[in-house]
Design an enzyme around this catalytic site. Structure first.
Site, PDB file in Angstrom:
ATOM      1  N   GLN A  89      -0.515 -14.252  -3.545  1.00 27.39           N
ATOM      2  CA  GLN A  89       0.733 -13.016  -3.289  1.00 27.39           C
ATOM      3  C   GLN A  89       1.975 -13.676  -3.866  1.00 27.39           C
ATOM      4  O   GLN A  89       2.781 -12.519  -3.590  1.00 27.39           O
ATOM      5  CB  GLN A  89       1.011 -12.953  -1.930  1.00 27.39           C
ATOM      6  CG  GLN A  89      -0.446 -12.922  -1.344  1.00 27.39           C
ATOM      7  CD  GLN A  89      -0.192 -11.810   0.512  1.00 27.39           C
ATOM      8  OE1 GLN A  89       0.805 -12.276   1.054  1.00 27.39           O
ATOM      9  NE2 GLN A  89      -1.633 -11.695   1.077  1.00 27.39           N
ATOM     10  N   HIS A 154       2.238 -13.476   2.086  1.00 32.43           N
ATOM     11  CA  HIS A 154       3.505 -13.648   2.762  1.00 32.43           C
ATOM     12  C   HIS A 154       4.968 -13.962   2.384  1.00 32.43           C
ATOM     13  O   HIS A 154       5.520 -14.612   3.218  1.00 32.43           O
ATOM     14  CB  HIS A 154       3.805 -13.893   4.245  1.00 32.43           C
ATOM     15  CG  HIS A 154       1.371 -13.253   4.633  1.00 32.43           C
ATOM     16  ND1 HIS A 154       1.209 -13.257   6.069  1.00 32.43           N
ATOM     17  CD2 HIS A 154       0.953 -12.216   4.631  1.00 32.43           C
ATOM     18  CE1 HIS A 154       0.472 -12.996   6.301  1.00 32.43           C
ATOM     19  NE2 HIS A 154       0.161 -11.944   5.194  1.00 32.43           N
ATOM     20  N   GLU A 255       3.811  -1.282   9.631  1.00 30.65           N
ATOM     21  CA  GLU A 255       4.176  -0.704  10.340  1.00 30.65           C
ATOM     22  C   GLU A 255       5.660  -0.169   9.180  1.00 30.65           C
ATOM     23  O   GLU A 255       6.493  -0.956   7.867  1.00 30.65           O
ATOM     24  CB  GLU A 255       5.524  -1.757  11.030  1.00 30.65           C
ATOM     25  CG  GLU A 255       4.598  -2.526  11.626  1.00 30.65           C
ATOM     26  CD  GLU A 255       5.504  -3.380  12.936  1.00 30.65           C
ATOM     27  OE1 GLU A 255       6.546  -3.568  12.693  1.00 30.65           O
ATOM     28  OE2 GLU A 255       4.848  -3.846  14.413  1.00 30.65           O
ATOM     29  N   TYR A 265      12.227  -7.324  15.515  1.00 31.79           N
ATOM     30  CA  TYR A 265      11.328  -6.689  15.291  1.00 31.79           C
ATOM     31  C   TYR A 265       9.890  -7.343  16.221  1.00 31.79           C
ATOM     32  O   TYR A 265       8.517  -6.186  15.714  1.00 31.79           O
ATOM     33  CB  TYR A 265      11.084  -5.540  14.432  1.00 31.79           C
ATOM     34  CG  TYR A 265      12.130  -5.457  13.694  1.00 31.79           C
ATOM     35  CD1 TYR A 265      12.275  -4.104  13.840  1.00 31.79           C
ATOM     36  CD2 TYR A 265      13.038  -5.510  13.765  1.00 31.79           C
ATOM     37  CE1 TYR A 265      13.106  -3.272  13.411  1.00 31.79           C
ATOM     38  CE2 TYR A 265      14.360  -5.100  13.098  1.00 31.79           C
ATOM     39  CZ  TYR A 265      14.108  -3.465  13.316  1.00 31.79           C
ATOM     40  OH  TYR A 265      15.854  -2.664  13.132  1.00 31.79           O
ATOM     41  N   TYR A 276      -7.587  -9.651  11.434  1.00 28.72           N
ATOM     42  CA  TYR A 276      -9.122  -9.416  10.401  1.00 28.72           C
ATOM     43  C   TYR A 276      -9.996 -10.113  11.135  1.00 28.72           C
ATOM     44  O   TYR A 276     -11.185  -9.082  10.626  1.00 28.72           O
ATOM     45  CB  TYR A 276      -8.942  -9.732   8.891  1.00 28.72           C
ATOM     46  CG  TYR A 276      -7.892  -9.644   8.107  1.00 28.72           C
ATOM     47  CD1 TYR A 276      -8.346  -7.978   7.228  1.00 28.72           C
ATOM     48  CD2 TYR A 276      -6.663  -9.954   7.978  1.00 28.72           C
ATOM     49  CE1 TYR A 276      -6.539  -7.365   6.791  1.00 28.72           C
ATOM     50  CE2 TYR A 276      -4.899  -8.878   7.514  1.00 28.72           C
ATOM     51  CZ  TYR A 276      -5.686  -7.721   6.917  1.00 28.72           C
ATOM     52  OH  TYR A 276      -4.336  -7.370   6.334  1.00 28.72           O
TER      53      TYR A 276
END
Lengths: 381, 138
Positions: A89, A154, A255, A265, A276
């Protein structure tokens, strides 16, 4: 009789499992589709970030490591990028213009980088540079998250600005949720705030704490908020000026958050999602001193890119929030009233993995679609 | 003489490279599983069955098992356009993930021998080195 009752309960239980899936409001397909689309820039495999200079000119990042300058649909490669660490990613991520770009030609980029030459992978970085024609000059590293890791997960990352001279950018938890998001001495799972020159604002939330900090491991004072998983959408609300963010949760539990200074958070201490593999991360969905999301998606849509529509170009869309879905390959329209999501709709269903959505200076919505390029949504007249 | 010495050492280098201890199949599969669980499972699934009409399966996939070189090329360069898997057409886009050639070999060995798949082929780094983009353009 007892047996019958237990059968009835079993039936209820099964129905409950079957239905307790989608977090309302249920996603809808619009009854009337009074819009279509055209591909305005082709040949960009993963159009990750997009920044409009004006109606005819924009910058687009391609994740594998190319920055394009596009004028009237014609694209040219921009030279002089810093080395990009591309994995999973990561890669070349967001691009944004300095609020005074028209005068100083400064741009900001987030990218996976390995500036230490340690051969240990990479982590997210923030750079600034001056755009000189189709070349970057005065390239400066403003922030580099540590440590490097070969994990492909991430990296984040989006960039936004407030009106008080700050730049905000996000970095995901880099696939290390146990170590990073809740630890304010570590990078990852954070939203950061810097001055436009890269220095740390004196009123950042951890500055005061840092002055009295006795540990040998210093606080990361660039942190603005923490407890995030992988934020790939961030936008300033056009009316309130608040920072709206969304992040990929685990399975279920993506979210939307409104980001406030110094807040936690909750990831991974609280979440609406599960692993998963189906196993539980935590049963806690709330905790004191941890913020609740504004909205959460079950099932996960894998959100990327975020924009409010502020123009009158599309009938009934003004003020709505738009979010790309990588997983289900559509653009999601969210209608918000009285601080609640009251309606969700699929726009351009099956168009492809929607990586980004931006409102152009002309008021049209532009999408970055993987394998396609930049797509413009056209209202039908 | 100089040329001879140079050639000699160059030759040694090349031989040394090819004799570099290749990991065992079991080791390669194990390393491949870690890469799969980092980069692949979110789309192709923990059970390798893919996703609806968008992501093709790896489990019992004729495309994978009968076209090992094409699958390697897909991992090495990304895969775009129409493919047919088990008589079903997919037209998605799989990005290049930034994997090194030895990692591509590992993840290939994993998916070729997982979920009931089994393959006599043992994919080596050398085999991945030798595959180039042109086979995707046929």
């Amino acid at each position: 009789m007892k047996k019958n009752i237990s059968h009835v309960f079993l039936l209820f239980f099964i129905i409950q499992i079957g239905c307790a899936q989608e977090n309302p409001p249920i996603i809808q397909i619009p009854e009337v589709m009074n819009y279509s689309y055209e591909i305005v820039i082709g040949g960009i495999d993963i159009p990750w970030g997009m920044a409009f200079i004006n109606q005819d000119e924009l910058l687009v990042t391609e994740q594998a490591g190319t920055l394009y300058y596009v004028k009237n649909g014609e694209k040219k490669e921009v030279a002089g990028l810093p080395p990009v660490y591309f994995r999973g990613q990561g890669g070349l991520l967001d691009v944004a213009l300095h609020p005074d770009f028209s005068k100083n030609k400064i741009i900001y980029l987030t990218l996976g980088a390995n500036t230490e030459s340690d051969n240990k992978g990479g982590n997210t970085s923030l750079y600034c540079a001056t755009l000189y024609g189709t070349e970057l000059i005065d390239v400066k590293l403003l922030y580099k998250a540590t440590p490097n890791t070969k994990k492909g997960q991430h990296f984040g990352s989006r960039i936004v600005f407030d009106k008080e001279g700050h730049i905000y950018f996000s970095i995901g938890d880099r696939g290390n949720r146990e170590a990073n998001p809740q630890d304010i001495t570590r990078d990852g799972g954070k939203i950061y705030r810097l001055n436009l020159d890269g220095s740390i604002p004196r009123d950042n939330p951890l500055i005061e704490k840092s002055d009295n900090w006795l540990s040998d491991t210093p606080l990361k004072t660039a942190i603005y908020s923490y407890g995030h998983r992988n934020p790939q959408g961030m936008v300033i609300h056009p009316v309130t000026g608040e920072i709206w963010e969304h992040e990929h949760g685990p399975q279920g539990g993506d979210e939307i958050n409104i980001i406030k200074k110094g807040d936690n958070y909750g990831w991974p201490e609280i979440t609406y999602g599960i692993n998963y593999s189906g196993t539980i991360i935590t049963n806690k969905t709330s905790a004191p001193h941890m913020k609740q999301p504004f909205y959460y998606w079950i099932p996960s849509i894998a959100p990327s890119g975020m924009a409010f529509s502020t123009s009158n170009i599309y009938e009934g869309w003004k003020g709505n929030l738009f979010v790309g879905s990588l997983k289900f390959q559509y653009l999601e329209r969210l209608v918000i009233e009285n601080e609640k999501v009251i309606k969700r709709e699929k726009i351009l269903n099956n168009i492809g993995r929607v990586r980004n959505v931006v409102e152009g200076p002309d008021g049209y919505l532009y999408l970055g679609v993987e394998g396609k390029g930049i797509v413009k949504i056209l209202p039908k007249k | 003489m100089k040329v001879f010495i140079l050639t000699y050492f160059l030759g040694l280098g090349v031989i040394g490279y090819h004799l570099a201890p290749q990991k065992s199949k079991a080791e390669s599969i194990k390393d491949g599983s870690e890469i799969y669980l980092d980069l692949c499972y979110r789309c192709h699934g923990l059970d390798g069955v893919g996703q609806d009409d968008m992501i093709p399966p790896l489990k019992s996939s004729d495309y994978l098992l009968k076209n090992i070189e094409l699958a390697i090329a897909g991992l090495k360069y990304g895969l775009k356009g129409e493919i047919i898997v088990n008589n079903k057409t997919y037209n998605g886009y799989m990005a290049y993930q930034g994997l090194e050639n030895d990692e591509i070999a590992d993840v290939m060995n994993y998916i070729l021998n997982q979920w009931g798949n089994s393959s006599k082929n043992f994919v080596t780094t050398l085999q991945v080195d030798e595959i180039n983009k042109s086979i995707l353009e046929k």
